[in-house]
Design an enzyme around this catalytic site. Sequence first.
Site, PDB file in Angstrom:
ATOM      1  N   ASP A  59      87.973  82.309 -33.286  1.00  0.00           N
ATOM      2  CA  ASP A  59      88.852  83.772 -33.590  1.00  0.00           C
ATOM      3  C   ASP A  59      89.350  83.903 -32.193  1.00  0.00           C
ATOM      4  O   ASP A  59      89.823  83.013 -31.569  1.00  0.00           O
ATOM      5  CB  ASP A  59      87.852  84.951 -33.850  1.00  0.00           C
ATOM      6  CG  ASP A  59      88.341  85.860 -34.686  1.00  0.00           C
ATOM      7  OD1 ASP A  59      89.327  86.565 -34.153  1.00  0.00           O
ATOM      8  OD2 ASP A  59      88.229  85.793 -36.031  1.00  0.00           O
ATOM      9  N   HIS A  91      89.521  91.215 -32.517  1.00  0.00           N
ATOM     10  CA  HIS A  91      89.328  90.614 -33.651  1.00  0.00           C
ATOM     11  C   HIS A  91      88.036  89.692 -33.714  1.00  0.00           C
ATOM     12  O   HIS A  91      86.962  89.987 -34.600  1.00  0.00           O
ATOM     13  CB  HIS A  91      90.255  89.739 -34.151  1.00  0.00           C
ATOM     14  CG  HIS A  91      90.198  89.445 -35.860  1.00  0.00           C
ATOM     15  ND1 HIS A  91      89.826  88.287 -36.079  1.00  0.00           N
ATOM     16  CD2 HIS A  91      91.020  90.137 -36.903  1.00  0.00           C
ATOM     17  CE1 HIS A  91      90.060  88.222 -37.484  1.00  0.00           C
ATOM     18  NE2 HIS A  91      90.538  89.359 -37.915  1.00  0.00           N
ATOM     19  N   LEU A 103      70.095  93.786 -34.637  1.00  0.00           N
ATOM     20  CA  LEU A 103      69.445  94.427 -35.770  1.00  0.00           C
ATOM     21  C   LEU A 103      68.131  95.248 -35.215  1.00  0.00           C
ATOM     22  O   LEU A 103      67.236  94.504 -34.618  1.00  0.00           O
ATOM     23  CB  LEU A 103      69.132  93.505 -36.867  1.00  0.00           C
ATOM     24  CG  LEU A 103      68.135  94.022 -38.159  1.00  0.00           C
ATOM     25  CD1 LEU A 103      69.220  94.967 -38.836  1.00  0.00           C
ATOM     26  CD2 LEU A 103      67.851  93.126 -38.893  1.00  0.00           C
ATOM     27  N   ASN A 192      95.604  88.101 -46.825  1.00  0.00           N
ATOM     28  CA  ASN A 192      96.243  89.260 -46.921  1.00  0.00           C
ATOM     29  C   ASN A 192      97.755  89.091 -47.325  1.00  0.00           C
ATOM     30  O   ASN A 192      98.564  88.562 -46.672  1.00  0.00           O
ATOM     31  CB  ASN A 192      96.122  90.196 -45.688  1.00  0.00           C
ATOM     32  CG  ASN A 192      94.807  90.313 -45.312  1.00  0.00           C
ATOM     33  OD1 ASN A 192      93.759  90.017 -45.962  1.00  0.00           O
ATOM     34  ND2 ASN A 192      94.515  90.604 -43.964  1.00  0.00           N
ATOM     35  N   VAL A 213      85.737  74.581 -49.021  1.00  0.00           N
ATOM     36  CA  VAL A 213      85.731  76.074 -48.335  1.00  0.00           C
ATOM     37  C   VAL A 213      85.228  77.168 -49.228  1.00  0.00           C
ATOM     38  O   VAL A 213      85.915  77.280 -50.401  1.00  0.00           O
ATOM     39  CB  VAL A 213      87.019  76.178 -47.786  1.00  0.00           C
ATOM     40  CG1 VAL A 213      87.029  77.613 -46.920  1.00  0.00           C
ATOM     41  CG2 VAL A 213      87.380  74.974 -46.841  1.00  0.00           C
ATOM     42  N   SER A 280      89.766  89.379 -43.810  1.00  0.00           N
ATOM     43  CA  SER A 280      89.296  89.082 -42.536  1.00  0.00           C
ATOM     44  C   SER A 280      87.698  89.306 -42.290  1.00  0.00           C
ATOM     45  O   SER A 280      86.716  88.888 -41.702  1.00  0.00           O
ATOM     46  CB  SER A 280      89.805  89.607 -41.366  1.00  0.00           C
ATOM     47  OG  SER A 280      90.792  88.465 -40.818  1.00  0.00           O
TER      48      SER A 280
END
Length: 481
Positions: A59, A91, A103, A192, A213, A280
């Site tokens: 990314d 992003h 967490l 998108n 994929v 995304s």
Amino acid sequence: MRRALLVAGVAALVAAPLAAAFTPNDPLAARQWYLTQIRAFDVWPDEPVLSPVKVAVIDSGIDGGHPEFQGRIAASKSFVGGNALTDEQGHGTFIAGEIAAGLHNGQGIAGIAFPAQLVIAKVVRPDGSISLDAEAQAIRWAAEQGARVINLSLGGVRDPADRSQDTFSQEEADAVEYAVRSGAVVVAAAGNADQAPATPWPYASYPAALPHVLGVGALDRAGEVPDFSDRDPVYVDISAPGEDILSTFPRQLTAIRPACPDQGYSSCGPDEYRFAEGTSFSAPLVAAAAALLLAVRPELRAEQVTALLEHTAADVNATDGCHQCPLLRDRFSGWGRLDVANAVIALQEGPLPPVDAREPNDQAGAEADTIWGAAGKVMASLDFWDDPRDVYRVRLRAGQTISAAATGSANVTPLLVLWRPGTQRVAARTLAALKLRAALSMGTPERQSLSFKAAKTGWYYLEIKTPRAGFGEYTLQLSKR
């Protein structure tokens, strides 16, 4: 731009009943509505200790100093210059937070894949564009770093009706195949429609529309598939929340709103991230779930992880908010909404999906799996949506006869095609390619067979495929005389 980050513009199995679920103490977790939708922590009464799993985020980089990622970055590299631990776009930091934010650490949000160790590959240029060459290099590098899951929240338009705007890249396809061959689960956003020629768009983006994929579509709060989420009857495999998502964000980008109390989180970011929507942001939820399964059972193969996630998804239809979705798998939502708890329960209770150790073997040439000897028996699997074709390479001498028979399980109709030496692609539709087809099988839907006498010595390719919707195992037997 051939590849873009998939941010939209501003604008089958019954859920298993569970005991009291683990509740994170992260203060912003209550605003992560999607955690409840996908039952992210419902299967555990307490935070479990699980094996670490490397998850690659390919990314725009990451805010490497963000406290949510302390001790959670295993490797990083930029393929476009600069530092992968600096994220000018935001992003990549957003995606990484959904997957692996700390967490139960008393701060910020709750990352879903709490055992994850991040492998960060920066492929976004300063102007926001993505180099296909950089992306392909990054995918290969991530696989070499040992990433068991690779998240690709980026894509390019697929349009089989108009090749002039179709962005298929063999370089990208080869890199994805390399990752799959290395054992990685590759997860990609379905795409998108606001980045396609029309909304809604009927084709999933690349790389989601590549073999093996796991293509992920979006759902809104009401359970509907929003118009921005690309549709596809084959390459949308599963869906996950993709509207009003909250995650981590680079601190230098939230600092432009100093009065905002949640510095380092997307609620203090620019408009397109404050109320983030897009496939995304659906994909990393699935990538995180894949990592959890691998953390529970590190010996799982990628195809087993994919099958578990798909076939434990909660069907979405008119009864639970998706009025356009028919029962079972559909072009809007795939197999349905990600259900982490169901997937973990299925993993623990079994039986596990079958192993297909010869994958990927989808094409002639180097991709084919070789069968040696005068006779052989292969047990493998086909999946109409994820793995519709297997190809085996067989050496025949002139005058030698090959006999082959395939028997499928209840949900698989196996067809056999034998191709002559010189075949480049078994799915080619040109006249020259079709002339290389040597023999077609005949028989019943459950069992097909063929026989062929070779006119010349060489490597022949035996293709087995399923022409109708279904998935399951098959047995292939062959002999040469």
